[in-house]
Structure formats: structure tokens, C-alpha cells
Design a protein around this motif. Sequence first.
Motif, mmCIF file in Angstrom:
data_model
loop_
_atom_site.group_PDB
_atom_site.id
_atom_site.type_symbol
_atom_site.label_atom_id
_atom_site.label_comp_id
_atom_site.label_asym_id
_atom_site.label_seq_id
_atom_site.Cartn_x
_atom_site.Cartn_y
_atom_site.Cartn_z
ATOM 1 N N GLU A 134 0.819 -1.207 0.000
ATOM 2 C CA GLU A 134 0.000 0.000 0.000
ATOM 3 C C GLU A 134 0.860 1.266 0.000
ATOM 4 O O GLU A 134 0.617 2.194 -0.776
ATOM 5 N N ILE A 135 1.853 1.301 0.874
ATOM 6 C CA ILE A 135 2.669 2.527 1.000
ATOM 7 C C ILE A 135 3.498 2.733 -0.273
ATOM 8 O O ILE A 135 3.653 3.859 -0.747
ATOM 9 N N LYS A 136 3.943 1.624 -0.865
ATOM 10 C CA LYS A 136 4.735 1.727 -2.104
ATOM 11 C C LYS A 136 3.870 2.331 -3.212
ATOM 12 O O LYS A 136 4.299 3.238 -3.935
ATOM 13 N N ALA A 137 2.653 1.847 -3.316
ATOM 14 C CA ALA A 137 1.748 2.352 -4.361
ATOM 15 C C ALA A 137 1.484 3.846 -4.176
ATOM 16 O O ALA A 137 1.509 4.623 -5.133
ATOM 17 N N LYS A 138 1.240 4.242 -2.918
ATOM 18 C CA LYS A 138 0.955 5.666 -2.659
ATOM 19 C C LYS A 138 2.170 6.524 -2.956
ATOM 20 O O LYS A 138 2.053 7.631 -3.484
ATOM 21 N N MET A 139 3.346 6.029 -2.581
ATOM 22 C CA MET A 139 4.561 6.819 -2.807
ATOM 23 C C MET A 139 4.818 6.979 -4.296
ATOM 24 O O MET A 139 5.227 8.042 -4.759
ATOM 25 N N GLU A 147 12.852 5.204 -0.668
ATOM 26 C CA GLU A 147 13.836 5.296 0.423
ATOM 27 C C GLU A 147 13.328 6.176 1.579
ATOM 28 O O GLU A 147 13.687 5.977 2.733
ATOM 29 N N PHE A 148 12.497 7.134 1.235
ATOM 30 C CA PHE A 148 11.997 8.097 2.214
ATOM 31 C C PHE A 148 11.329 7.408 3.402
ATOM 32 O O PHE A 148 11.483 7.818 4.555
ATOM 33 N N ALA A 149 10.605 6.338 3.122
ATOM 34 C CA ALA A 149 9.867 5.637 4.183
ATOM 35 C C ALA A 149 10.803 4.987 5.198
ATOM 36 O O ALA A 149 10.411 4.668 6.311
ATOM 37 N N ILE A 167 1.889 14.734 3.606
ATOM 38 C CA ILE A 167 1.071 14.338 2.455
ATOM 39 C C ILE A 167 0.969 12.802 2.395
ATOM 40 O O ILE A 167 -0.104 12.246 2.131
ATOM 41 N N LEU A 168 2.079 12.140 2.682
ATOM 42 C CA LEU A 168 2.065 10.673 2.663
ATOM 43 C C LEU A 168 1.132 10.129 3.752
ATOM 44 O O LEU A 168 0.347 9.198 3.521
ATOM 45 N N GLN A 169 1.210 10.758 4.920
ATOM 46 C CA GLN A 169 0.307 10.375 6.010
ATOM 47 C C GLN A 169 -1.157 10.519 5.574
ATOM 48 O O GLN A 169 -1.984 9.651 5.833
ATOM 49 N N LYS A 201 -3.470 15.917 -5.874
ATOM 50 C CA LYS A 201 -3.602 14.508 -6.247
ATOM 51 C C LYS A 201 -4.555 13.768 -5.318
ATOM 52 O O LYS A 201 -5.275 12.865 -5.733
ATOM 53 N N LEU A 202 -4.531 14.154 -4.039
ATOM 54 C CA LEU A 202 -5.284 13.376 -3.042
ATOM 55 C C LEU A 202 -6.729 13.820 -2.892
ATOM 56 O O LEU A 202 -7.615 13.011 -2.629
#
Length: 274
Positions: A134-139, A147-149, A167-169, A201-202
Motif C-alpha cells: 500500500e505505501i509503495k503504491a501511494k509513494m 527510500e523516504f519511508a 502528504i504521505l500520512q 492529487k489526493l
Amino acid sequence: MSSLLKITDLHVSVADTPILKGVNMEIRQGEVHALMGPNGCGKSTLAYALAGHPKYTVTQGSIEISSPDGETVNITELEADERARLGMFLAFQYPVVIPGVKVADFIRHAISNIRNPDRKEGEGLVGMREFRKEIKAKMEELGMDVEFARRYLNDGFSGGEKKRMEILQMAMLQPKFAILDETDSGLDSDAVRVVSEGLAKLAGPEMGVLIITHHERLLEYNPPKFTHVMLGGRIVETGDAALAEDLHNNGYAGVRERHPDADADNAKAEAAAV
Ligand SMILES: Nc1ncnc2c1ncn2[C@@H]1O[C@H](COP(=O)(O)OP(=O)(O)OP(=O)(O)O)[C@@H](O)[C@H]1O
Ligand SMILES: [Mg+2]
């Protein structure tokens, strides 16, 4: 059908000083609202009161969330984490450095708290494989380096990186109502771009957004359906995107002239803050 965040006659005090004096506002999922107003008028106070910050005391009025099926929850007295579970998100709520906690771990805990509200510490975490996917897709969607995560939360983050984190949160939590308080006028253009593009985007039909900003760029990318002007702790005017543009270009002198009582209150607050 969409959920509604309804603020009715909201009065808020900080350390026994009344700051908000009867704020009314309705934000639907899918709508972008801008909140503008001169320094000290109470914008951040409204953001904190909506998020449930314990220092901000509601002395009158209410904050409610209505779901599409007509069920209304009064959240005025709820704790911040309970509000988060109901879909409220105050961006920039975790500016602190948490030593030794990685971005990904922090977000995994945050989404687990919301998706499994009854979970006990150490249990009920969203599965690692599912979470990573999930996090990979969002990033990727947000154009972020994976790498940021792996970095430690806010430790040595630049202004732009803090915005990326927020924004990622938001992308992972998928709140119903997001409040962005861009208090930091020192944001560089990179940070403003990160948050402007990320939000564009969100934000969609599932998110109601309240943008508090002095940055034109953020509203260019995210044109508000409604612009509210606050002065002396109340909303004195509401218009559309053209009002935001007018205020950016011409300042608040006209608003102050049209609302002398609110202006007098604002001047008092400004004097007290010096
Ligand atoms: N924690 C606090 N303690 C004491 N006074 C406070 C506190 N928070 C806000 N205030 C006061 O409340 C008033 C409104 O402040 P607030 O931060 O909400 O303004 P603002 O509209 O966000 O301003 P800015 O555009 O500068 O961010 C100010 O007079 C401020 O000094
Ligand atoms: Mg502020």
C-alpha cells in the motif's frame, strides 16, 4: 451522498481568553474550502479546536459529523484520537521528532489505530506485506522516493521533506476531512509545491478540505469552492475562489472597513500577542 462536517456557533477559549466568537461553517466531503484572515484572527485556533487539541476549550457551540445515512455524531467533546478515527485529520499535527521511529513504522501504527480501533499495543497491526504494498503504491502515485519511508521520523527533515511526510500520512489515512494549517510563512517554494501538488492529487470526492494559507500557490492548485474570511474570531464574509484571489491581491483593508466591530476585536488580539 457525502459526509458533512458542521461547525455551529463555535466559541473557543485558550487559557480563559475567548478567541473564537461564534464560528459557523459546513464542509462536505469533496469540497475544498479556504480560510483566510489577518494574523491573530483565530485561524489556527479553529484548526486546533477541530482536531481536539486539549488546550483549546469549547465554551459554546458544537462540532458535528453527519454520515450519508443521516447519523450525526457530536465530536465537540471527543479526544483527538477518537476524532481521527471518525475521519478528521489535522495536517502538520506531528511535527515532533520521534527518535528511532521510522516514517513507515509511524504510518503503519497510525493506520492500524484507525482501521482496528480496539487494538491493544502490539496487536492488530496492519499486516506487513499488505502495508508495504500500500505505501509503495501511494509513494509512486505521489512521485516519492521509496527510500523516504526508511528514514527516521522528522529527524533532520527539511521543510519540503516534512511536507512530504504529511502528504504521505494523508494519502495513507484517507481522512474524510483534512485541515491544512500552513502557518509557516517560511516554507520555501519546494515545500509549497510538494503540498500543493500532493493535495491536488489526493483531494477528490471522498475528502473535504479546509486550507488555511497565505500562499497563493496552494489555492491555485486547489481552487476553493468556498473562501471564508475570519476577523476577530468570527467568519465575516464567505465567497468563492475569486474572493481568495482578491484578498491575495488587495489585502484585508476592505474587509476591515466593512466589519468594524470584528476589526476592533482583531486589533485587541494583535495588541495582546505583541
Ligand atoms: N496557546 C495560546 N496561548 C495564548 N494565546 C493564544 C494561544 N493560541 C492562540 N492564542 C491567541 O489567539 C489569537 C488567535 O491566534 P491564532 O494563532 O489562532 O491566529 P491565526 O489566525 O492562526 O494567525 P496567523 O495568521 O498569524 O497564523 C491570538 O491573539 C493569539 O495570541
Ligand atoms: Mg495561524
